[in-house]
Write an enzyme that holds these catalytic residues in place. Structure first.
Site, short mmCIF file in Angstrom:
data_model
loop_
_atom_site.label_atom_id
_atom_site.label_comp_id
_atom_site.label_asym_id
_atom_site.label_seq_id
_atom_site.Cartn_x
_atom_site.Cartn_y
_atom_site.Cartn_z
N ALA A 152 0.86 -1.14 -0.02
CA ALA A 152 0.14 0.00 0.06
C ALA A 152 0.76 1.28 -0.13
CB ALA A 152 -0.89 0.09 1.48
N PRO A 153 0.26 2.36 -0.81
CA PRO A 153 0.95 3.59 -0.75
C PRO A 153 0.97 4.60 0.62
CG PRO A 153 -0.79 3.94 -1.61
CD PRO A 153 -1.06 2.64 -1.07
N TRP A 154 1.71 5.75 0.66
CA TRP A 154 1.78 6.34 1.73
C TRP A 154 0.39 7.77 1.52
CZ3 TRP A 154 2.61 11.18 -0.58
CH2 TRP A 154 3.70 10.98 -1.55
N LYS A 178 2.04 -4.83 3.26
CA LYS A 178 2.97 -4.01 3.46
C LYS A 178 2.56 -2.61 3.52
CE LYS A 178 6.88 -2.37 1.74
NZ LYS A 178 6.68 -1.00 2.36
N PRO A 179 2.51 -1.77 4.39
CA PRO A 179 2.26 -0.17 4.51
C PRO A 179 3.66 0.32 4.10
CG PRO A 179 2.65 -0.75 6.76
CD PRO A 179 2.66 -2.04 5.94
N SER A 230 4.37 4.14 -7.51
CA SER A 230 4.94 5.00 -8.68
C SER A 230 4.81 3.79 -10.01
CB SER A 230 6.07 5.35 -8.24
OG SER A 230 6.90 4.30 -8.03
N GLU A 251 -1.87 -0.43 -9.60
CA GLU A 251 -2.35 0.74 -9.61
C GLU A 251 -1.43 2.01 -9.42
OE1 GLU A 251 -3.78 4.16 -9.52
OE2 GLU A 251 -4.53 3.72 -7.36
N CYS A 285 -3.49 10.01 -7.22
CA CYS A 285 -3.16 9.69 -8.69
C CYS A 285 -4.32 10.15 -9.69
CB CYS A 285 -2.67 8.34 -8.94
SG CYS A 285 -3.94 7.25 -7.94
N GLU A 381 4.24 13.22 -13.37
CA GLU A 381 3.56 13.38 -12.17
C GLU A 381 4.32 14.07 -11.13
OE1 GLU A 381 0.33 10.63 -9.78
OE2 GLU A 381 2.27 9.55 -10.24
#
Length: 478
Positions: A152-154, A178-179, A230, A251, A285, A381
């Site tokens: 997972a992302p931040w 995993k965070p 990313s 994603e 995003c 981005e």
């Protein structure tokens, strides 16, 4: 006097554990720039333990009925509601987001999404059984894929964790999640809550850095790897997963075009677009970051957008008048600042373009005009509170500019002309097209992109099906 740091721990096989070798990472509150906790820097031994636990738990969880899995997910949703204040507090320390907006814009959709997947668990559909060859009956089975390695992302640590574990568990899979190394606190709290509801080993959390995630993806146990992150990270995951032909769900980044035609209600469009561009400090995003405006209203629109930016506030989490908090970390502040510092001479900063304060990682709402299609800030981005503006002459050029990037996640069209809106929605090469709005999401509709924005869908029945595999069973009638 030294304040003792909070100690976060992995959650493996129903218990909290430090990293096997004792290594830790310092966790920083981005609103203050100060360290407030440590989390495990997990290595191969920790990943092995989590995968072993998930694999051992899989057969029983796979064989549970959809109704049983539904009950578990509904209990998780109820528990999240009951622990909402605790989850909000953890997420605010993770991210520095405004408390009020975290409460109103994240907890309700998270709970709703879990409940949606609880219902989806009982709604798996397939073609009816039938005789497609004489004397033979064919049956289609949908089955869970197995152990899922999820990263997972931040930017939305809680919500993106939900988007990952909810469909996976609903379909009968077990999870190792995993965070991000910068935002583990709310995920560890989720493990505490979920661990009281699911059988041990069904849901595991392993904290760590990029190498930890790599070890998870390359581990032989998972049947599927899922990441939100990313483009670079997604490409590395796909490459690693290819070595043993794992299924991959990606994603990735976005560079959403916002196409504004001359018949648009400028005041309404500016109000909505500025919120969709600056919300969560632009760390989304799908954010409305790349505005394309018809030349006949360009100057008026830019002036109005710059005014809206100047009136938008960023600040500390407990300030109820701010729209967004800080950028997530020092590296992200450096990245956003770098884009502005490298602007070409023909670009003009209409608003913002600077850091706010010297405490935490705050950046001003920023509008940049005068840009060309091949400019770095148009093509790449930024992931910050920065909206770029370009001018177009006609519908064909608008489409050329909109589609002329490597990302293809989300887009929007602003016009009162229904036929034009339909033409644009057909031709825009993005996984989502909003018309006269930007950024709303619902659990029932899919979220996911094309091109370098990745593949696979989150949310919806499509997202649920991504966590299943299809089996053909044929039996002789003779």
């Amino acid at each position: 006097m030294t304040t003792e740091l909070r100690r976060l721990r992995n959650y493996i096989n129903g218990e909290f554990r430090d990293a096997a070798d004792g290594r830790t990472i310092e966790v920083v509150n981005p609103a203050t720039g100060e360290v407030y906790a440590t989390s495990p820097l997990s290595g191969q031994a920790d990943v092995d333990a989590a995968m072993e636990a998930a694999a051992a738990a899989f057969p029983a969880w796979r064989d549970s009925t959809p109704a049983e899995r539904q009950k578990v997910l509904l209990k998780i949703a109820d528990a999240f509601e009951e622990r909402a204040e605790d989850l909000i507090a953890a997420e605010v320390e993770n991210t520095g987001k405004p408390v009020a907006l975290t409460a109103s814009e994240e907890i309700p959709p998270m709970v709703d999404q879990i409940r949606f997947f609880a219902g989806a668990a009982r709604m798996l559909e397939g073609r009816s059984a039938g005789e497609y060859m004489e004397g033979m009956t064919s049956i289609i089975r949908r089955e869970p894929v197995g152990v899922c390695a999820q990263v997972a992302p931040w930017n939305y640590p809680m919500m993106m964790a939900v988007w990952k574990f909810a469909p996976a568990l609903a379909a009968g899979n077990t999870v190792v999640l995993k965070p991000s190394d910068t935002t583990p606190a709310s995920t560890v709290l989720m493990a505490e809550i979920i661990g009281q509801i699911v059988p041990k080993g069904v849901f595991n959390v392993v904290c760590g850095d990029r190498e930890t995630g790599k070890a998870m993806v390359e581990h032989p146990t998972p049947a599927m790897a899922s990441i939100t992150g990313s483009v670079r990270a997604g490409m590395q995951v796909a490459e690693s997963a290819a070595k043993d032909v794992k299924r991959v769900h990606l994603e990735l980044g976005g560079k959403a075009p916002v196409v504004v035609f001359e018949d648009t209600d400028i005041d309404k469009a500016v109000e909505d677009i500025s919120v969709a561009g600056f919300f969560n400090a632009g760390q989304d995003c799908t954010a409305a970051t790349r505005v394309l405006v018809h030349e006949s209203i360009h100057d008026e629109f830019v002036a109005a957008l710059a005014k809206a930016a100047a009136e938008t506030r960023t600040g500390q989490p407990d300030d109820e008048d701010v729209l967004y908090g800080p950028l997530n970390n020092a590296n992200q502040l450096k990245q956003v600042t770098g884009f502005i510092d490298r602007l070409p001479a023909h670009a003009k900063v209409e608003a913002g373009g600077h850091r706010v304060g010297d405490k935490g990682y705050f950046y001003a709402p920023t509008v940049v005009s005068g840009l060309k299609q091949d400019d770095e800030i148009v093509q790449n981005e930024v992931f910050g509170p920065v909206i770029t503006v370009q001018s177009f002459t006609d519908e064909a050029q608008a489409l050329e500019f909109a589609n002329g990037v490597e990302y293809a996640l989300a887009s929007s069209v602003w016009t009162k002309d229904h036929q034009r809106a339909m033409r644009m929605s057909k031709s825009l090469d993005f996984g989502c097209v909003w018309i006269n709005t930007h950024i709303p999401l619902v659990a029932e509709m899919p979220h996911g992109g094309f091109k370098k924005s990745g593949y696979g869908k989150d949310l919806s029945a499509y997202g649920f099906e991504d966590y299943t595999r299809i089996k053909h069973v044929m039996t002789s009638l003779g």
